[in-house]
Design a protein around this motif. Structure first.
Motif, PDB file in Angstrom:
ATOM      1  N   SER A   1      46.098 -20.340  -2.180  1.00  0.00           N
ATOM      2  CA  SER A   1      45.233 -19.805  -0.983  1.00  0.00           C
ATOM      3  C   SER A   1      44.489 -18.654  -1.397  1.00  0.00           C
ATOM      4  O   SER A   1      45.091 -17.581  -1.768  1.00  0.00           O
ATOM      5  CB  SER A   1      46.175 -19.490   0.052  1.00  0.00           C
ATOM      6  OG  SER A   1      47.141 -20.509   0.480  1.00  0.00           O
TER       7      SER A   1
ATOM      8  N   THR B   1      46.318 -11.844   6.373  1.00  0.00           N
ATOM      9  CA  THR B   1      45.823 -12.999   7.201  1.00  0.00           C
ATOM     10  C   THR B   1      46.348 -14.301   6.837  1.00  0.00           C
ATOM     11  O   THR B   1      46.927 -14.761   7.500  1.00  0.00           O
ATOM     12  CB  THR B   1      44.073 -12.990   7.125  1.00  0.00           C
ATOM     13  OG1 THR B   1      43.585 -11.706   7.177  1.00  0.00           O
ATOM     14  CG2 THR B   1      43.717 -13.854   8.342  1.00  0.00           C
ATOM     15  N   ILE B   2      46.229 -14.375   5.522  1.00  0.00           N
ATOM     16  CA  ILE B   2      47.000 -15.794   5.073  1.00  0.00           C
ATOM     17  C   ILE B   2      48.431 -15.484   4.903  1.00  0.00           C
ATOM     18  O   ILE B   2      49.212 -16.440   5.855  1.00  0.00           O
ATOM     19  CB  ILE B   2      46.511 -15.843   3.508  1.00  0.00           C
ATOM     20  CG1 ILE B   2      45.133 -16.325   3.207  1.00  0.00           C
ATOM     21  CG2 ILE B   2      47.030 -17.152   3.206  1.00  0.00           C
ATOM     22  CD1 ILE B   2      44.576 -16.492   1.874  1.00  0.00           C
TER      23      ILE B   2
ATOM     24  N   THR C   1      39.785 -17.975   3.174  1.00  0.00           N
ATOM     25  CA  THR C   1      39.819 -17.270   4.436  1.00  0.00           C
ATOM     26  C   THR C   1      39.220 -15.907   4.619  1.00  0.00           C
ATOM     27  O   THR C   1      39.349 -15.165   3.461  1.00  0.00           O
ATOM     28  CB  THR C   1      41.520 -16.986   4.872  1.00  0.00           C
ATOM     29  OG1 THR C   1      42.087 -18.272   4.612  1.00  0.00           O
ATOM     30  CG2 THR C   1      41.780 -16.499   6.025  1.00  0.00           C
TER      31      THR C   1
ATOM     32  N   THR D   1      56.481 -17.852   7.980  1.00  0.00           N
ATOM     33  CA  THR D   1      56.867 -18.040   9.244  1.00  0.00           C
ATOM     34  C   THR D   1      58.160 -18.541   9.075  1.00  0.00           C
ATOM     35  O   THR D   1      58.856 -18.505   8.000  1.00  0.00           O
ATOM     36  CB  THR D   1      56.285 -19.321   9.835  1.00  0.00           C
ATOM     37  OG1 THR D   1      56.562 -20.577   9.046  1.00  0.00           O
ATOM     38  CG2 THR D   1      54.804 -19.118   9.878  1.00  0.00           C
TER      39      THR D   1
ATOM     40  N   ASP E   1      50.249 -14.013   7.343  1.00  0.00           N
ATOM     41  CA  ASP E   1      50.534 -14.072   8.951  1.00  0.00           C
ATOM     42  C   ASP E   1      50.820 -15.547   9.033  1.00  0.00           C
ATOM     43  O   ASP E   1      51.742 -16.080   9.953  1.00  0.00           O
ATOM     44  CB  ASP E   1      49.407 -13.529   9.645  1.00  0.00           C
ATOM     45  CG  ASP E   1      49.517 -12.180   9.613  1.00  0.00           C
ATOM     46  OD1 ASP E   1      50.600 -11.303   9.236  1.00  0.00           O
ATOM     47  OD2 ASP E   1      48.619 -11.392   9.989  1.00  0.00           O
ATOM     48  N   GLN E   2      49.830 -16.523   8.552  1.00  0.00           N
ATOM     49  CA  GLN E   2      49.966 -17.853   8.798  1.00  0.00           C
ATOM     50  C   GLN E   2      51.165 -18.521   8.048  1.00  0.00           C
ATOM     51  O   GLN E   2      51.861 -19.647   8.325  1.00  0.00           O
ATOM     52  CB  GLN E   2      48.617 -18.604   8.653  1.00  0.00           C
ATOM     53  CG  GLN E   2      47.544 -18.157   9.513  1.00  0.00           C
ATOM     54  CD  GLN E   2      46.387 -18.475   8.781  1.00  0.00           C
ATOM     55  OE1 GLN E   2      46.107 -19.041   7.932  1.00  0.00           O
ATOM     56  NE2 GLN E   2      45.330 -17.880   9.550  1.00  0.00           N
TER      57      GLN E   2
END
Ligand SMILES: Cc1cc2nc3c(=O)[nH]c(=O)nc-3n(C[C@H](O)[C@H](O)[C@H](O)COP(=O)(O)OP(=O)(O)OC[C@H]3O[C@@H](n4cnc5c(N)ncnc54)[C@H](O)[C@@H]3O)c2cc1C
Ligand code: FES
Length: 257
Positions: free
Chosen positions: A156, A172-173, A166, A179, A175-176
């Protein structure tokens, strides 16, 4: 001394340098670095550059570096057949001995911190573990080794200006990606201090989270104390570690970034 096999421009100001020599036999740990004496006589201090790839069969290693000042500019003029004065491999690299095929590894890199992560990812995937790479760059034009990383696992990419992948920084990556459904069993990172601080916070108590640090260096072997950093859990603020000898790789929660 090592011999220059090839030198290639990968992106503006970013070069891939392949060196050959017996020293490769000693290069075992991804994350270690070479201390390089450039040809210019007035530049006495060696320049530390990480091992980006190690190939024992060919007796070659690869360095990827960005031209910053006079030393790296001098390196960029090296041609195949030239000799280079190299000290190393130096430092403690990324620990990979515990990696098993059951591991889900997160590798996070930023800009010119990405190179050592390639040798690392090769070592980890060779042990059968699953790797997800999250790589951040300033813009599309300075991205390098995307295909090489893709051959090893998922990739990514984020760019500061949003010109590829992104928009924003690697956080930012993360955070997604990170999980309740994906919690990496091991984390490895290298990049600018802002990025490392973020990794240090997010994975502070993770038992297998490691970061490679950069400091200005002189001797490179632990004698001069030019490269010290401080311990996080030290109320006296007197204890220190040397990035060149105790590092450059430390566990999260260990040193102040
Ligand atoms: C362990 C380690 C691994 C590194 N790996 C890479 C890599 O794989 N690729 C890459 O492009 N860069 C890497 N760097 C950064 C690289 O060492 C500097 O960009 C380089 O030394 C700059 O030299 P210069 O003569 O071009 O710049 P100048 O600014 O002229 O350098 C002046 C002096 O400061 C030192 N210096 C400058 N910047 C740094 C820095 N960020 N870290 C340490 N010393 C510095 C130089 O060694 C030199 O002694 C690494 C640094 C460290 C500490
Ligand atoms: S550079 Fe001399 S102790 Fe690290």
């Amino acid at each position: 001394m090592m011999t220059v096999v090839s030198q290639k421009l990968l992106a503006p100001k970013i070069y891939e340098l392949v060196l050959q020599g017996e020293l490769v036999n000693e290069m075992k740990e991804p994350g270690q670095f070479l201390h390089i004496r450039v040809k210019r006589q007035d530049l006495l201090l060696r320049r530390p550059i990480s091992l980006a790839d190690i190939n024992p069969q060919e007796k070659t290693c690869t360095l990827i570096y960005r031209v910053e000042g006079q030393g790296t500019l001098d390196m960029s003029e090296l041609k195949s057949g030239d000799l280079l004065d190299v000290m190393g491999p130096l430092g403690h690299g990324f620990p990979v001995a515990d990696i098993t095929p059951a591991d889900h590894v997160l590798i996070v890199g930023g800009g010119i911190g990405v190179p050592p992560l390639y040798a690392l990812s090769k070592a980890i995937t060779a042990k059968g573990a699953n790797v997800h790479h999250v790589l951040g760059f300033a813009s599309k034009e300075v991205i390098f080794y995307e295909e090489a990383f893709k051959a090893l696992g998922e990739v990514s990419i984020s760019t500061d200006d949003g010109s590829y992948g992104t928009k924003g920084h690697v956080g930012t990556i993360l955070d997604q990606l990170v999980t309740k459904d994906f919690q990496p069993t091991a984390v490895y990172a290298c990049g600018a201090s802002g990025m490392l601080r973020r990794i240090d916070q997010q994975f502070h108590d993770h038992p297998r989270a490691y970061m490679s640090l950069e400091e200005r260096m002189a001797c490179g072997t632990g004698a001069c104390y030019a490269c010290v950093c401080h311990l996080q859990q030290d109320e006296t603020k007197t204890k220190s570690k040397r990035v060149c000898k105790d590092g450059p790789v430390f566990q999260t929660g260990e040193v102040v970034i």
